[in-house]
Design a protein around this motif. Structure first.
Motif, mmCIF file in Angstrom:
data_model
loop_
_atom_site.group_PDB
_atom_site.id
_atom_site.type_symbol
_atom_site.label_atom_id
_atom_site.label_comp_id
_atom_site.label_asym_id
_atom_site.label_seq_id
_atom_site.Cartn_x
_atom_site.Cartn_y
_atom_site.Cartn_z
ATOM 1 N N VAL A 1 -0.820 -4.093 -7.148
ATOM 2 C CA VAL A 1 -0.432 -2.724 -6.803
ATOM 3 C C VAL A 1 -0.268 -1.889 -8.071
ATOM 4 O O VAL A 1 -0.727 -0.742 -8.148
ATOM 5 C CB VAL A 1 0.874 -2.720 -5.984
ATOM 6 N N TRP B 1 0.829 -1.208 0.000
ATOM 7 C CA TRP B 1 0.000 0.000 0.000
ATOM 8 C C TRP B 1 0.864 1.259 0.000
ATOM 9 O O TRP B 1 0.534 2.244 -0.653
ATOM 10 C CB TRP B 1 -0.931 -0.009 1.209
ATOM 11 N N LEU C 1 1.927 1.757 -3.389
ATOM 12 C CA LEU C 1 0.794 2.302 -4.138
ATOM 13 C C LEU C 1 0.672 3.814 -3.920
ATOM 14 O O LEU C 1 0.468 4.571 -4.877
ATOM 15 C CB LEU C 1 -0.495 1.599 -3.710
#
Length: 428
Positions: free
Chosen positions: A371, A331, A334
């Motif tokens: 991702v 994340w 990302l």
């Protein structure tokens, strides 16, 4: 009609055919395909905007610097061949998919009164998603042109169209995003990426629809007249890709998508237009393919950049070391990729760079691929310089930077949803 450029158009077509032959085990065909791709690229460079020329030149400069440094440090000539043959499969897929416009536009362009209201906007959101997943950018332009024929496109209409379109990057095998991801996350499975991406796209469509269609002006806004029977083409194409991938899993997905796109186009052209099929094909090759300057140069330059980075990292004996790459690390990556897109860097550049750094040691390529798909879908939604938003500005007079502001809250909500999906994926 757009001006003809036969040399460029047929160079791109030869590149596609040779790249397809190369995927069946003819290595010399790959080198020839690279020659025709770069021949077309040199002819197309003058068609780019100043910003696009700057991005392409910067990628080429960095890529060639890495290749030269690697050569001096004896990394071998393999990286140079990779640069020559860079992203052939991806570019072939994009060009092959462009032929679908010849058979999909007639389904989309029914001349009927524009429906009004929230239900019609919902249908437009879902329709542009379905068609955009197959014929890409063309679907968005066709719908926006129709809605703006009598009066200027409103921000609400533009957001319905652009959000529905960009969310398809989560899952569509016909999108450039999937091609870039499969190249930069080796080992990732289309069978795993498509279902997970579809779930994310459905959730995103619900969030986008709820967010936009609750607006007071939605009740009086005109929408695109969708016909659900016309969605059979996207459905059949998607099913065909999955079936073919099951039967011939040794063939790259990009090759299957290219072949099926060309076959569907040829069959439907002959069925619908009979003797006029050849004329329509010629017009597409000589007039439409040469307009794909941005895609051609961007993806070829990104391939050189990736080869240069790979050569430089090998020469430096660099290895990225992280103790763990789980949901939270994914994340954070990302967030970085979406943030870079917000600054105007195209996702193909950031994903190619991140792929070179992370792919060699990440144990689960599907996690990394997820991702990258998320980053593409959200990156083009937040970037003021994405092709989607620049088209809205140049064609319909809506500020590209305004889209970044309008989509900020939506992208923030989707980032939270993506985190939850990553946590669930890693847990199971």
């Amino acid at each position: 009609m757009k001006p003809a450029d036969s040399v460029t158009g047929y160079s791109l077509l030869l590149m596609v055919l040779l790249a397809l032959l190369a995927s069946f085990g003819l290595p010399m065909a790959a080198a020839l395909a690279g020659f025709f791709a770069w021949l077309a690229a040199m002819r197309l460079f003058k068609r780019l905007t100043g910003l696009q020329q700057g991005q392409v030149l910067l990628m080429l400069l960095v890529g060639f610097a890495g290749l030269i440094w690697g050569q001096f440090n004896q990394t071998g000539s393999g990286w140079w061949w990779q640069a020559l043959e860079a992203n052939q499969g991806l570019l072939s897929m994009l060009i092959s998919v462009s032929f679908l416009r010849l058979v999909a536009i007639t389904d989309l362009a029914a001349k009927q009164p524009l429906p009004v209201g929230r239900t019609a906007l919902w249908k437009t959101l879902l329709g542009v998603h379905a068609f955009g997943a197959v014929i890409n950018f063309s679907a968005m332009i066709i719908m926006a042109d129709r809605l703006s024929a009598r009066q200027p496109l409103t921000p609400l209409q533009a957001l319905v169209i652009t959000r529905g379109f960009t969310l398809a990057a989560h899952w569509s095998p016909f999108f450039a995003a999937m091609g870039v991801v499969l190249i930069n996350a080796p080992g990732a499975s289309l069978w795993q990426l498509m279902p997970m991406g579809l779930v994310l796209a459905v959730v995103g469509l619900f969030v986008a629809g709820w967010w936009l269609i609750k607006q007071p002006e939605a009740e009086f806004s005109e929408a695109y007249p969708m016909h659900w029977r016309a969605l059979m083409l996207p459905l059949w194409l998607a099913v065909s890709v999955l079936v073919a991938h099951t039967l011939w899993d040794q063939l790259p997905v990009l090759t299957l998508v290219s072949i099926l796109s060309l076959l569907f186009t040829l069959v439907l052209l002959i069925w619908r237009y009979h003797g006029k099929s050849l004329l329509r094909l010629r017009q597409h090759i000589e007039h439409t393919l040469p307009t794909m300057s941005g895609e051609t140069l961007l993806f070829l330059a990104a391939g050189v950049l990736a080869a240069g980075i790979g050569s430089a990292l090998q020469a430096a004996d660099f290895v990225l070391q992280l103790d763990h790459f789980g949901a939270w690390q994914a994340w954070i990556l990302l967030l970085v990729l979406v943030g870079v897109s917000a600054l105007g860097i195209h996702p193909v550049i950031s994903i190619s760079t991140a792929g070179g750094l992370f792919a060699p040691w990440v144990s689960d390529p599907n996690l990394l691929a997820m991702v990258f798909l998320m980053a593409w879908a959200l990156g083009v939604s937040i970037s003021p310089l994405s092709g989607t938003h620049l088209a809205m500005q140049g064609r319909y007079g809506l500020s590209a930077y305004a889209f970044s502001r309008w989509n900020l809250g939506f992208v923030g909500v989707m980032l939270v949803i993506h985190l939850l999906v990553l946590l669930v994926y890693v847990s199971f």
